[in-house]
Design a protein around this motif. Structure first.
Motif, mmCIF file in Angstrom:
data_model
loop_
_atom_site.group_PDB
_atom_site.id
_atom_site.type_symbol
_atom_site.label_atom_id
_atom_site.label_comp_id
_atom_site.label_asym_id
_atom_site.label_seq_id
_atom_site.Cartn_x
_atom_site.Cartn_y
_atom_site.Cartn_z
ATOM 1 N N ASP A 97 38.993 25.751 49.588
ATOM 2 C CA ASP A 97 38.176 25.685 48.373
ATOM 3 C C ASP A 97 36.718 26.050 48.628
ATOM 4 O O ASP A 97 36.066 26.631 47.767
ATOM 5 C CB ASP A 97 38.244 24.290 47.750
ATOM 6 N N ASP A 98 36.226 25.733 49.810
ATOM 7 C CA ASP A 98 34.823 26.007 50.122
ATOM 8 C C ASP A 98 34.564 27.495 50.385
ATOM 9 O O ASP A 98 33.411 27.919 50.392
ATOM 10 C CB ASP A 98 34.378 25.196 51.335
ATOM 11 N N VAL A 103 36.056 34.817 49.562
ATOM 12 C CA VAL A 103 37.267 35.567 49.227
ATOM 13 C C VAL A 103 36.979 36.541 48.086
ATOM 14 O O VAL A 103 37.353 37.719 48.136
ATOM 15 C CB VAL A 103 38.426 34.616 48.843
ATOM 16 N N LEU A 104 36.299 36.051 47.048
ATOM 17 C CA LEU A 104 35.960 36.922 45.922
ATOM 18 C C LEU A 104 35.032 38.059 46.357
ATOM 19 O O LEU A 104 35.179 39.194 45.894
ATOM 20 C CB LEU A 104 35.337 36.110 44.791
ATOM 21 N N ASP A 105 34.094 37.773 47.267
ATOM 22 C CA ASP A 105 33.238 38.836 47.813
ATOM 23 C C ASP A 105 34.080 39.891 48.521
ATOM 24 O O ASP A 105 33.841 41.091 48.376
ATOM 25 C CB ASP A 105 32.212 38.264 48.790
ATOM 26 N N LEU A 118 48.541 37.491 44.933
ATOM 27 C CA LEU A 118 47.941 36.165 44.960
ATOM 28 C C LEU A 118 49.082 35.162 45.040
ATOM 29 O O LEU A 118 49.892 35.068 44.120
ATOM 30 C CB LEU A 118 47.114 35.949 43.690
ATOM 31 N N VAL A 119 49.144 34.453 46.153
ATOM 32 C CA VAL A 119 50.227 33.496 46.371
ATOM 33 C C VAL A 119 49.652 32.094 46.283
ATOM 34 O O VAL A 119 48.857 31.686 47.123
ATOM 35 C CB VAL A 119 50.897 33.711 47.748
ATOM 36 N N SER A 120 50.036 31.367 45.234
ATOM 37 C CA SER A 120 49.554 30.008 45.044
ATOM 38 C C SER A 120 50.395 29.329 43.970
ATOM 39 O O SER A 120 50.844 29.968 43.017
ATOM 40 C CB SER A 120 48.088 30.022 44.610
ATOM 41 N N ASN A 121 50.586 28.033 44.114
ATOM 42 C CA ASN A 121 51.252 27.233 43.093
ATOM 43 C C ASN A 121 50.254 26.618 42.112
ATOM 44 O O ASN A 121 50.648 25.997 41.143
ATOM 45 C CB ASN A 121 52.057 26.096 43.741
ATOM 46 N N ASP A 122 48.974 26.802 42.375
ATOM 47 C CA ASP A 122 47.902 26.184 41.596
ATOM 48 C C ASP A 122 47.475 27.114 40.453
ATOM 49 O O ASP A 122 46.802 28.129 40.677
ATOM 50 C CB ASP A 122 46.732 25.893 42.532
ATOM 51 N N ARG A 128 41.277 31.326 38.145
ATOM 52 C CA ARG A 128 39.919 31.594 38.650
ATOM 53 C C ARG A 128 39.867 32.943 39.362
ATOM 54 O O ARG A 128 38.950 33.737 39.140
ATOM 55 C CB ARG A 128 39.469 30.488 39.596
ATOM 56 N N ILE A 129 40.841 33.197 40.221
ATOM 57 C CA ILE A 129 40.849 34.453 40.971
ATOM 58 C C ILE A 129 41.088 35.634 40.028
ATOM 59 O O ILE A 129 40.371 36.636 40.074
ATOM 60 C CB ILE A 129 41.908 34.427 42.092
ATOM 61 N N LEU A 130 42.079 35.522 39.160
ATOM 62 C CA LEU A 130 42.397 36.629 38.259
ATOM 63 C C LEU A 130 41.256 36.965 37.313
ATOM 64 O O LEU A 130 41.033 38.137 36.982
ATOM 65 C CB LEU A 130 43.669 36.325 37.474
ATOM 66 N N SER A 131 40.513 35.959 36.890
ATOM 67 C CA SER A 131 39.402 36.222 35.966
ATOM 68 C C SER A 131 38.183 36.787 36.687
ATOM 69 O O SER A 131 37.235 37.227 36.030
ATOM 70 C CB SER A 131 39.020 34.942 35.216
ATOM 71 N N SER A 132 38.204 36.813 38.008
ATOM 72 C CA SER A 132 37.046 37.273 38.778
ATOM 73 C C SER A 132 37.306 38.560 39.540
ATOM 74 O O SER A 132 36.473 38.987 40.336
ATOM 75 C CB SER A 132 36.629 36.187 39.777
ATOM 76 N N THR A 133 38.478 39.163 39.356
ATOM 77 C CA THR A 133 38.815 40.366 40.114
ATOM 78 C C THR A 133 39.381 41.443 39.195
ATOM 79 O O THR A 133 39.853 41.160 38.107
ATOM 80 C CB THR A 133 39.848 40.060 41.216
ATOM 81 N N VAL A 134 39.338 42.678 39.692
ATOM 82 C CA VAL A 134 39.906 43.813 38.969
ATOM 83 C C VAL A 134 40.763 44.596 39.950
ATOM 84 O O VAL A 134 40.288 45.022 41.006
ATOM 85 C CB VAL A 134 38.800 44.725 38.407
ATOM 86 N N ASN A 135 42.037 44.780 39.618
ATOM 87 C CA ASN A 135 42.953 45.566 40.444
ATOM 88 C C ASN A 135 43.883 46.340 39.527
ATOM 89 O O ASN A 135 44.116 45.951 38.385
ATOM 90 C CB ASN A 135 43.792 44.660 41.350
ATOM 91 N N GLY A 136 44.456 47.418 40.044
ATOM 92 C CA GLY A 136 45.412 48.180 39.263
ATOM 93 C C GLY A 136 46.627 47.339 38.910
ATOM 94 O O GLY A 136 47.046 47.281 37.764
#
Length: 148
Positions: A97-98, A103-105, A118-122, A128-136
């Motif tokens: 988390d820290d 990671v986003l950078d 993105l592998v996570s059960n959370d 949070r990750i999807l709203s902060s990144t852009v990928n095809g």
């Protein structure tokens, strides 16, 4: 992941030639990434056994190299760690988390933004990750995977 990677073989066509790089190029890249401080080959990193794939193509086992996130983000290491080979090769890291901002950078520094997993059960973390990144294309879930 290791178990799935080790199950691939030429005999059932779950492994095959890489058309964009030679075996030597892929193994040289693997060894360069593995030479980063704290890095280690998790699996693979070897030429396929008993193959007749011509030398102009790549013939390597599915490979994963662990690189500590802080080392990956260093200016000299990032281009090496983020190089897209279109080969059975991946860089794996660990974060908590820290280190999410780091990671986003890293995600924003990647040049092409073609495919991500993105592998996570959370669900909150996924959002949070999807709203902060852009990928095809981004594969998300408990067992996400890219096009392999």
């Amino acid at each position: 992941m290791k178990e799935n990677a080790e199950a691939r073989s030429l005999s059932d066509l779950t492994a095959g030639p890489t058309l964009t790089h030679t075996t030597k190029q892929i193994l040289d890249h693997t060894n360069s990434v593995a030479a980063i401080e704290g890095a280690e080959i998790l699996w693979g990193g070897k030429e396929l056994e008993n193959h007749s794939i011509p030398e102009i193509y790549g013939a390597v086992e599915p490979t994963a190299v662990f690189v500590p996130l802080e080392e990956m983000m260093k200016e000299d290491n990032f281009p090496l760690c983020s190089k897209e080979l279109f080969a059975p090769f991946q860089v794996v890291t660990i974060y908590d988390d820290d280190s999410i901002d780091l990671v986003l950078d890293a995600l924003e520094k990647i040049s092409h933004h073609l495919t991500a997993a993105l592998v996570s059960n959370d669900l909150e973390f996924q959002s949070r990750i999807l709203s902060s990144t852009v990928n095809g294309t981004t594969y998300v879930g408990r067992r996400a995977r890219t096009t392999g």
